[in-house]
Write a protein that holds these residues in place. Structure first.
Motif, PDB file in Angstrom:
ATOM      1  N   LEU A   1      11.860  -4.498 -26.660  1.00 38.51           N
ATOM      2  CA  LEU A   1      12.555  -4.238 -25.407  1.00 38.51           C
ATOM      3  C   LEU A   1      12.545  -5.466 -24.517  1.00 38.51           C
ATOM      4  O   LEU A   1      11.522  -6.167 -24.414  1.00 38.51           O
ATOM      5  CB  LEU A   1      11.894  -3.080 -24.638  1.00 38.51           C
ATOM      6  N   GLN A   2      13.687  -5.725 -23.884  1.00 38.15           N
ATOM      7  CA  GLN A   2      13.772  -6.662 -22.767  1.00 38.15           C
ATOM      8  C   GLN A   2      13.913  -5.786 -21.522  1.00 38.15           C
ATOM      9  O   GLN A   2      14.835  -4.970 -21.437  1.00 38.15           O
ATOM     10  CB  GLN A   2      14.985  -7.578 -22.911  1.00 38.15           C
ATOM     11  N   LEU A   3      13.000  -5.933 -20.577  1.00 34.94           N
ATOM     12  CA  LEU A   3      13.008  -5.030 -19.431  1.00 34.94           C
ATOM     13  C   LEU A   3      12.502  -5.705 -18.174  1.00 34.94           C
ATOM     14  O   LEU A   3      11.850  -6.751 -18.223  1.00 34.94           O
ATOM     15  CB  LEU A   3      12.189  -3.772 -19.721  1.00 34.94           C
ATOM     16  N   ARG A   4      12.809  -5.075 -17.063  1.00 34.41           N
ATOM     17  CA  ARG A   4      12.264  -5.478 -15.753  1.00 34.41           C
ATOM     18  C   ARG A   4      11.770  -4.218 -15.067  1.00 34.41           C
ATOM     19  O   ARG A   4      12.286  -3.122 -15.297  1.00 34.41           O
ATOM     20  CB  ARG A   4      13.348  -6.129 -14.891  1.00 34.41           C
ATOM     21  N   HIS A   5      10.749  -4.378 -14.229  1.00 37.86           N
ATOM     22  CA  HIS A   5      10.308  -3.233 -13.409  1.00 37.86           C
ATOM     23  C   HIS A   5       9.951  -3.722 -12.012  1.00 37.86           C
ATOM     24  O   HIS A   5       9.634  -4.897 -11.795  1.00 37.86           O
ATOM     25  CB  HIS A   5       9.126  -2.502 -14.058  1.00 37.86           C
ATOM     26  N   ARG A   6      10.037  -2.814 -11.089  1.00 45.16           N
ATOM     27  CA  ARG A   6       9.748  -3.159  -9.705  1.00 45.16           C
ATOM     28  C   ARG A   6       8.253  -3.391  -9.518  1.00 45.16           C
ATOM     29  O   ARG A   6       7.421  -2.738 -10.149  1.00 45.16           O
ATOM     30  CB  ARG A   6      10.253  -2.056  -8.762  1.00 45.16           C
ATOM     31  N   LEU A   7       7.910  -4.317  -8.661  1.00 41.85           N
ATOM     32  CA  LEU A   7       6.524  -4.652  -8.365  1.00 41.85           C
ATOM     33  C   LEU A   7       6.015  -3.821  -7.193  1.00 41.85           C
ATOM     34  O   LEU A   7       6.791  -3.203  -6.457  1.00 41.85           O
ATOM     35  CB  LEU A   7       6.405  -6.148  -8.040  1.00 41.85           C
ATOM     36  N   PHE A   8       4.710  -3.804  -7.001  1.00 40.68           N
ATOM     37  CA  PHE A   8       4.145  -3.059  -5.871  1.00 40.68           C
ATOM     38  C   PHE A   8       4.574  -3.644  -4.530  1.00 40.68           C
ATOM     39  O   PHE A   8       4.505  -2.972  -3.500  1.00 40.68           O
ATOM     40  CB  PHE A   8       2.613  -3.011  -5.963  1.00 40.68           C
ATOM     41  N   SER A   9       5.047  -4.883  -4.542  1.00 38.76           N
ATOM     42  CA  SER A   9       5.566  -5.490  -3.310  1.00 38.76           C
ATOM     43  C   SER A   9       6.920  -4.911  -2.929  1.00 38.76           C
ATOM     44  O   SER A   9       7.401  -5.098  -1.812  1.00 38.76           O
ATOM     45  CB  SER A   9       5.712  -7.005  -3.498  1.00 38.76           C
ATOM     46  N   GLY A  10       7.563  -4.222  -3.890  1.00 44.46           N
ATOM     47  CA  GLY A  10       8.902  -3.693  -3.665  1.00 44.46           C
ATOM     48  C   GLY A  10       9.976  -4.558  -4.289  1.00 44.46           C
ATOM     49  O   GLY A  10      11.114  -4.113  -4.465  1.00 44.46           O
ATOM     50  N   ALA A  11       9.651  -5.790  -4.656  1.00 48.02           N
ATOM     51  CA  ALA A  11      10.617  -6.688  -5.297  1.00 48.02           C
ATOM     52  C   ALA A  11      10.731  -6.360  -6.782  1.00 48.02           C
ATOM     53  O   ALA A  11       9.827  -5.770  -7.374  1.00 48.02           O
ATOM     54  CB  ALA A  11      10.174  -8.139  -5.117  1.00 48.02           C
TER      55      ALA A  11
ATOM     56  N   ASP B   1       0.799  -1.217   0.000  1.00 47.05           N
ATOM     57  CA  ASP B   1       0.000   0.000   0.000  1.00 47.05           C
ATOM     58  C   ASP B   1       0.833   1.270   0.000  1.00 47.05           C
ATOM     59  O   ASP B   1       0.347   2.329  -0.387  1.00 47.05           O
ATOM     60  CB  ASP B   1      -0.942   0.007   1.214  1.00 47.05           C
ATOM     61  N   THR B   2       2.097   1.200   0.453  1.00 50.94           N
ATOM     62  CA  THR B   2       2.882   2.417   0.626  1.00 50.94           C
ATOM     63  C   THR B   2       3.947   2.611  -0.442  1.00 50.94           C
ATOM     64  O   THR B   2       4.360   3.736  -0.693  1.00 50.94           O
ATOM     65  CB  THR B   2       3.569   2.406   2.013  1.00 50.94           C
ATOM     66  N   PHE B   3       4.386   1.557  -1.084  1.00 50.05           N
ATOM     67  CA  PHE B   3       5.455   1.679  -2.074  1.00 50.05           C
ATOM     68  C   PHE B   3       4.927   2.332  -3.343  1.00 50.05           C
ATOM     69  O   PHE B   3       3.903   1.932  -3.897  1.00 50.05           O
ATOM     70  CB  PHE B   3       6.042   0.302  -2.413  1.00 50.05           C
ATOM     71  N   LYS B   4       5.627   3.378  -3.810  1.00 54.46           N
ATOM     72  CA  LYS B   4       5.228   4.083  -5.011  1.00 54.46           C
ATOM     73  C   LYS B   4       6.369   4.001  -6.030  1.00 54.46           C
ATOM     74  O   LYS B   4       7.367   4.713  -5.901  1.00 54.46           O
ATOM     75  CB  LYS B   4       4.901   5.540  -4.698  1.00 54.46           C
ATOM     76  N   PRO B   5       6.242   3.147  -7.043  1.00 59.09           N
ATOM     77  CA  PRO B   5       7.315   3.011  -8.032  1.00 59.09           C
ATOM     78  C   PRO B   5       7.448   4.276  -8.877  1.00 59.09           C
ATOM     79  O   PRO B   5       6.493   5.033  -9.050  1.00 59.09           O
ATOM     80  CB  PRO B   5       6.863   1.820  -8.885  1.00 59.09           C
TER      81      PRO B   5
END
Length: 205
Positions: free
Chosen positions: A30-40, A3-7
């Motif tokens: 594109l090959q990419l990664r992005h952070r999840l709402f869990s923070g991982a 609820d608190t993590f804002k990417p």
């Protein structure tokens, strides 16, 4: 953390970017990664991206006559999707490198509708399809005199064949309701004008 993590922009990692096609438009993979709402950090994804210029769309409006000027032209993307691929739309054009959106709006109003746009009222700027395209649209309502509007316009060198229509705002809104007008920029602009008509007419009359 959910609820608190804002990417933000630093939470995207472009692993590889490959240009697959380059013509009037461009297609990248594109090959990419992005952070999840869990923070991982999420797993690596492959995405194709349609790279194109930003666009300007303008709805010419005559506040004295309460009329809008719309254009009709063939659209290849509508072939096979609707009964008639000649669509009712706004005046529109792409932004070249050194142009401002307002310059494009005024230029395209002349080229596509034979109209001088006296003033521009910014409506919004939005992504029409951010899941796979870089395009961003600058949307305006432009003050015009619709008294003598009409005819066929467009640039021969660009293969344009554009017919101009002058409709009452109420007729245009009915065309949104019944699906005759079925493209995003036109729907957004006409609905915005319906909500803000009194303010616009008061300022421009």
């Amino acid at each position: 953390m959910t609820d608190t993590f804002k990417p933000g922009p630093d939470d995207v990692e472009i692993v590889e970017r490959e240009q697959c096609f380059s013509g009037f438009y461009r297609l990248d993979r594109l090959q990419l990664r992005h952070r999840l709402f869990s923070g991982a950090m999420g797993r690596q994804l492959e995405r194709e991206l349609f790279v194109r210029h930003d666009a300007v769309c303008v709805l010419p409006y005559d506040p004295r006559r309460d009329e809008v000027v719309l254009i009709e032209q063939f659209r290849v993307g509508a072939v096979g999707k609707v009964a008639n691929p000649w669509l009712i739309e706004l005046v529109a054009g792409l932004i070249d490198k050194d142009e401002q959106p307002e310059e494009v709006a005024r230029r395209e109003a002349v080229e596509e509708a034979g109209l001088e746009v006296a003033e521009l009222w910014p409506v919004t700027t939005y992504f029409p399809s951010p899941g796979g395209s870089t395009e961003r649209v600058h949307l305006y309502v432009g003050r015009c005199d619709s008294t003598h509007a009409g005819g066929v316009f467009g640039l021969d060198e660009e293969g344009e064949d554009i017919r101009v229509h002058v409709w009452s705002l109420e007729r245009a809104l009915q065309a949104v309701r019944d699906g005759t007008i079925d493209n995003a920029a036109s729907i957004i602009a006409l609905q915005w004008l319906a909500l803000n008509r009194d303010e616009v007419r008061g300022a421009w009359s």
